[in-house]
Design an enzyme around this catalytic site. Structure first.
Site, PDB file in Angstrom:
ATOM      1  N   GLY A  15       0.789  -0.984   0.186  1.00  0.00           N
ATOM      2  CA  GLY A  15      -0.164   0.167   0.160  1.00  0.00           C
ATOM      3  C   GLY A  15       0.537   1.585   0.329  1.00  0.00           C
ATOM      4  NE  ARG A  76      -0.458  -5.027  -0.233  1.00  0.00           N
ATOM      5  CZ  ARG A  76      -1.717  -3.942  -0.402  1.00  0.00           C
ATOM      6  NH1 ARG A  76      -2.857  -4.054  -1.388  1.00  0.00           N
ATOM      7  NH2 ARG A  76      -1.689  -3.261   0.181  1.00  0.00           N
ATOM      8  CG  ASP A 107       3.409  -6.730   7.394  1.00  0.00           C
ATOM      9  OD1 ASP A 107       2.999  -6.451   6.218  1.00  0.00           O
ATOM     10  OD2 ASP A 107       2.557  -6.965   7.936  1.00  0.00           O
ATOM     11  CB  THR A 130       2.312   0.929   6.099  1.00  0.00           C
ATOM     12  OG1 THR A 130       1.118   0.389   6.546  1.00  0.00           O
ATOM     13  CG2 THR A 130       3.665   0.712   7.773  1.00  0.00           C
ATOM     14  CG  ASP A 132      -2.110  -0.361   8.697  1.00  0.00           C
ATOM     15  OD1 ASP A 132      -2.605   1.034   7.857  1.00  0.00           O
ATOM     16  OD2 ASP A 132      -1.710  -1.396   7.169  1.00  0.00           O
ATOM     17  CG  ASP A 134       0.872  -2.822  11.013  1.00  0.00           C
ATOM     18  OD1 ASP A 134       1.772  -2.024  10.056  1.00  0.00           O
ATOM     19  OD2 ASP A 134       0.086  -3.119  10.169  1.00  0.00           O
ATOM     20  NE  ARG A 176      -2.598  -4.227   6.001  1.00  0.00           N
ATOM     21  CZ  ARG A 176      -2.978  -4.861   4.884  1.00  0.00           C
ATOM     22  NH1 ARG A 176      -3.585  -5.780   4.569  1.00  0.00           N
ATOM     23  NH2 ARG A 176      -2.200  -3.970   3.223  1.00  0.00           N
TER      24      ARG A 176
END
Ligand code: F6P
Length: 327
Positions: A15, A76, A107, A130, A132, A134, A176
């Site tokens: 992303g 992707r 990731d 990202t 996120d 995360d 996510r």
């Protein structure tokens, strides 16, 4: 064996996130500054397999520090998950005399990078990109701060209409399976609550909190919900609330991909610039299979295995701050 890196390849994958362009610029210029050639790989691993590789000069990264998205495009790629796909990618690298890679992504990107690096003995450095936030081992990822600000602006606008109509809004944000965006945007926008996957949701407690607010002083309520099967998303939660508490005038907003776009904030541009330089420094220092991170405002190196596998915990104290301030 002599260890010299003459040419590096750079790509973005997964992303997109605001700040990726600033990182592309930084890696390119830091490499050229150190006498290393740069090859731009378009469309991530797919471009590596399909040989979409061009030379990059300093002027190829002019005027992009302020742009959202990624000029290198992103994709992707299922083929890269196969050994044959990775073999093709390796052959493209050799055709272009690329000695090392800088991968900007999340990731999924680093999972692929770790395997590729091991199979073909390639130095690869990751830069966390990202929204996120995360990835374990870094306080911040590129794009997170910009996304947080985008969410905050959107919630400020929704608050105007929520209070005019005395409504209860459930606003779904990305992340996510992580609640960083939800929790921090809730604090920044003065929301009544944040529903995050890291903490179980008690609908009756949430209803009580909202009811108390309306009973006392509030004429609107905003609940930020992190997208996730665990939270049930904003629509799922709103439905439960509608059934159990039909007196509320409930609305749902899903912010969606607006959160991924836009010009990066100063914080994201600076972070991207620092991480890009650090990635080139790491390669010169013979590092490999690590992600560049930032902890307590200092650059750190995190092995891919840790960045991918370890869970980054949410700051529980912030849940307490939100709760205290939402009375
Ligand atoms: O990882 C970034 C992210 O925006 C997540 O927050 C979200 O779940 C996902 O990507 C959406 O992916 P796509 O753009 O493929 O729909």
């Amino acid at each position: 064996m002599e260890y010299t890196i003459k040419t590096i390849g750079i790509f973005t994958s997964g992303g997109d996130a605001p700040g990726m362009n600033a990182a592309i610029r930084s890696v390119t210029r830091a490499a050229i500054f150190n006498g290393i050639k740069v090859k731009a790989i378009y469309r991530g691993y797919k471009g590596l397999i399909d040989n979409e590789i061009v030379d990059f000069r300093t002027q190829d990264v002019s005027n992009i520090v302020q742009q959202g998205g990624t000029i290198l495009k992103s994709a992707r790629c299922k083929e890269f998950m196969t050994k044959e796909g990775r073999q093709k990618a390796y052959e493209s690298m050799k055709d272009h005399n690329i000695d090392a890679l800088v991968a900007i992504g999340g990731d999924g990107t680093f999972t692929g990078a770790r395997i590729f690096a091991q199979e073909f003995n390639i130095p690869i450095i990751g830069i966390p990109g990202t929204i996120d936030n995360d990835l374990y081992g870094t306080d911040y990822t590129l794009g997170y701060d910009t996304a947080l600000n985008t969410i905050m602006d959107a919630v400020d606008k929704i608050r105007d209409t929520a209070s005019s109509h005395e409504r209860l809004f459930f606003i779904e944000v990305m992340g996510r399976d992580a609640g960083f965006l939800a929790l921090n945007s809730a604090i920044a926008s003065g929301a009544e609550a944040a529903i995050v996957p890291e903490r179980e949701t008690q609908v009756d407690q949430l209803a009580e909190l909202i009811q108390n607010g309306f009973r006392k002083t509030k004429n609107s309520s905003i609940v930020i919900v992190a997208e996730s099967e665990i939270t049930g998303g904003a629509a799922g939660l709103a439905e439960r609330m509608r059934i159990e508490y039909p007196n509320y005038d409930v609305r749902v907003t899903i912010l969606g991909h607006i959160q991924r776009g836009g010009s990066p904030t100063a914080q994201d541009r600076i972070l991207a610039s620092r991480m890009g330089v650090a990635a080139v420094d790491a390669l010169l220092d013979e590092q490999r299979s690590i992600m560049i991170g930032v902890v307590n405002n200092k650059i750190v190196h995190v092995p891919f295995t840790k960045a991918i596998k370890d869970d980054k915990p949410i700051n529980e104290g912030l849940l307490g701050v939100l709760q205290m301030l939402s009375i």
